[in-house]
Design an enzyme around this catalytic site. Structure first.
Site, PDB file in Angstrom:
ATOM      1  N   VAL A  11       0.829  -1.211   0.000  1.00  0.00           N
ATOM      2  CA  VAL A  11       0.000   0.000   0.000  1.00  0.00           C
ATOM      3  C   VAL A  11       0.862   1.260   0.000  1.00  0.00           C
ATOM      4  CG1 VAL A  11      -1.687   1.307   1.344  1.00  0.00           C
ATOM      5  CG2 VAL A  11      -1.930  -1.161   1.143  1.00  0.00           C
ATOM      6  N   ARG A 154      -6.686  -2.895  -5.527  1.00  0.00           N
ATOM      7  CA  ARG A 154      -6.632  -4.332  -5.782  1.00  0.00           C
ATOM      8  C   ARG A 154      -5.233  -4.697  -6.235  1.00  0.00           C
ATOM      9  NH1 ARG A 154     -10.821  -4.402 -10.361  1.00  0.00           N
ATOM     10  NH2 ARG A 154      -9.733  -2.421 -10.547  1.00  0.00           N
ATOM     11  N   LYS A 212     -14.166   0.936   5.107  1.00  0.00           N
ATOM     12  CA  LYS A 212     -13.224  -0.024   4.527  1.00  0.00           C
ATOM     13  C   LYS A 212     -13.613  -1.468   4.870  1.00  0.00           C
ATOM     14  CE  LYS A 212      -9.787  -2.025   2.729  1.00  0.00           C
ATOM     15  NZ  LYS A 212      -8.402  -1.856   2.612  1.00  0.00           N
ATOM     16  N   CYS A 268      -6.334  -9.215   2.114  1.00  0.00           N
ATOM     17  CA  CYS A 268      -7.373  -8.299   2.601  1.00  0.00           C
ATOM     18  C   CYS A 268      -8.666  -8.985   3.024  1.00  0.00           C
ATOM     19  CB  CYS A 268      -7.675  -7.256   1.547  1.00  0.00           C
ATOM     20  SG  CYS A 268      -6.339  -6.089   1.366  1.00  0.00           S
TER      21      CYS A 268
END
Ligand code: UDX
Length: 454
Positions: A11, A154, A212, A268
């Site tokens: 990230v 993604r 989220k 995730c």
């Protein structure tokens, strides 16, 4: 404008490189010196299409720098993004150790008004916790704001997702006297997205944090839902792809994330669904839907293993070729990949395994990331004896009794069927990503099994 990014994992690095591409001056920090050394040379330690080029270009143009020195990342930055890992603890809750360490380090170097932005996926309430820690550890009395700005990247299309997001979520403290200033800074950072009319959702920090988890859990819900429908399709003689198409045309449902398979994986969805459940449990709130989603996903992985066993009988002495290890195509990430579950199950059956993946190339990696194998000395010993790494799909198939597709890499979509059929000792073909037409495979002499189709 200068910004700092703490954490050069997936990230952090994507965020840093993309913001630099937007024209900002970005300092990326990591405590891992080796990583920083190679990033300074433009080498990206993981596979993400387009990222290395982006890093190299912005390095060259002087907008992107790398450091291990917190002061350097904080000093001249108006915004500091926290993008460190929040690994799951044994009970599924997110471990905030790294976030807390970083908060202390930022506080110790804060030298004027700045915004501290969490990009990492963090449980609701973490923004408040960071504020507390920073306040307690300040070296000089300076004002700061906490912002929540969750990522929705993604793997495999992270750059596209950053540059053309469906939305940008910004959470700020409504009580803060400088809240409007914090929002203005965030909007400024994302200015290029205004031109493409990206919706911005401005809300409070807790809401942003929850958006989220709720988003990822909803995506997981769609997947588990269609996987269970697929299992029913098999029993009643329906075709899950047509069911998904028929459902997806209803605009309230939408066609995305209704592709059946061997269960979702990655860094995730499995982690976030479990962390959300933990959060709800702590508040005495029942999230029975998410709970069922997680259980259905675990079951789905086992259903795939059972499909192989039911078709082939005793697996001891049998060789199974597995194509694809990563949890989805275009990434080398095998965290929580369904392939690892299958490998473990096959090992316990004492089957021999031949694997091939276009980018995951180390068996060592398999053993390491598969805790279930790594922590079990018997399985560990078996894995080095029973798993062979192959250089292409055909080598994997050679002498195997079955072929299993676990990841829908493009290069698996058009395999030479006749060649494969000749290489395999027995014609079992398990297509757990439904990338082949059942009729065609049967015509080519395979015993073909897929998910939710006849
Ligand atoms: C996900 C979210 O999409 C992203 O917004 C978030 O911020 C991080 O987590 P990612 O984990 O990279 O991204 O993968 P994604 O493409 O969303 O796929 C997740 C899993 O679901 C994969 O295992 C994939 O194979 C599976 N999947 C996806 C299905 O089984 N069926 C589908 O229809 C779609």
């Amino acid at each position: 404008m200068h910004i700092g990014i703490i954490g050069t994992g997936y990230v952090g690095l994507v965020t840093g490189a993309c913001f630099a591409e937007f024209g900002l001056f970005v300092t990326c920090l990591d405590k891992d010196e080796k990583k920083i050394k190679s990033l300074k040379k433009g080498k990206v330690p993981f596979y993400e299409p387009g990222l290395e080029e982006l890093v190299q270009r912005n390095l060259k143009e002087g907008r992107l720098t790398f450091t291990t020195d917190v002061a350097e990342a904080v000093d001249s930055s108006l915004a500091i993004f926290i993008a460190v890992g929040t690994p799951p603890r044994g009970d599924g809750s997110a471990d905030l150790k790294y976030i807390e360490d970083v908060a202390k380090e930022i506080a110790a170097n804060l030298n004027g008004y700045k915004i501290i932005v969490t990009k990492s996926t963090v449980p609701v309430g973490t923004g408040d916790r960071i504020r507390e820690i920073v306040s307690r550890n300040l070296k000089e009395l300076v004002h700061f704001d906490i912002v929540s700005n969750p990522e929705f990247l993604r793997e495999g299309s992270a750059i596209e997702d950053f540059m053309r997001p469906n939305r940008v979520i910004i959470g700020v403290d409504p009580e803060s006297s400088s809240g409007q200033q914090a929002i203005a800074i965030m909007k400024d950072l994302y200015k290029p997205l205004y031109l493409i009319e990206t919706p911005f959702v401005i809300t409070n920090i807790k809401t942003a944090e929850l958006i989220k988890y709720a988003s990822n859990s909803f995506l997981a819900t769609k997947i588990s839902f269609i996987n269970e429908i697929a299992n029913l399709c098999e029993k009643v003689g329906a075709d899950v792809h047509m069911v998904a198409k028929g459902m997806g045309l209803d605009m309230r449902i939408g066609s995305k994330f209704l592709h059946p398979g061997p269960g979702y994986g990655g860094s995730c969805l499995p982690k976030d669904t479990k962390a959300l459940l933990k959060m709800a449990e702590e508040q005495n709130v029942e999230l029975s839907v998410v709970d069922a989603v997680v259980r259905a996903n675990e079951k789905q992985k086992e259903i795939m293993a059972k499909k192989i066993k039911d078709a082939m009988g005793v697996l001891k002495e049998k060789t199974i070729a597995i194509l694809g290890l990563s949890f989805k195509p275009n990434t080398d990430d095998i965290r929580d990949a369904p392939s690892l579950y299958l490998i473990r199950r096959l090992l316990t059956e004492k089957a021999k395994i031949r694997v091939y993946d276009p980018v995951v190339r180390s068996l060592d990696l398999i053993a390491k990331s598969n805790e279930l194998i790594a922590n079990d000395s018997k399985l560990r010993a078996l894995s080095s004896k029973l798993i062979t790494y192959c250089k292409d799909p055909y080598e994997a198939a050679k002498g195997a009794h079955a072929l299993v597709i676990m990841t829908e890499w493009n290069q698996f979509r058009n395999l030479e069927l006749e060649r494969l059929r000749k290489l395999l000792k027995e014609p079992y073909f398990f297509d757990f990503r439904n990338i082949y037409e059942p009729k065609r495979l049967k015509e080519n002499g395979f015993k073909y099994f897929c998910v939710g189709r006849q």
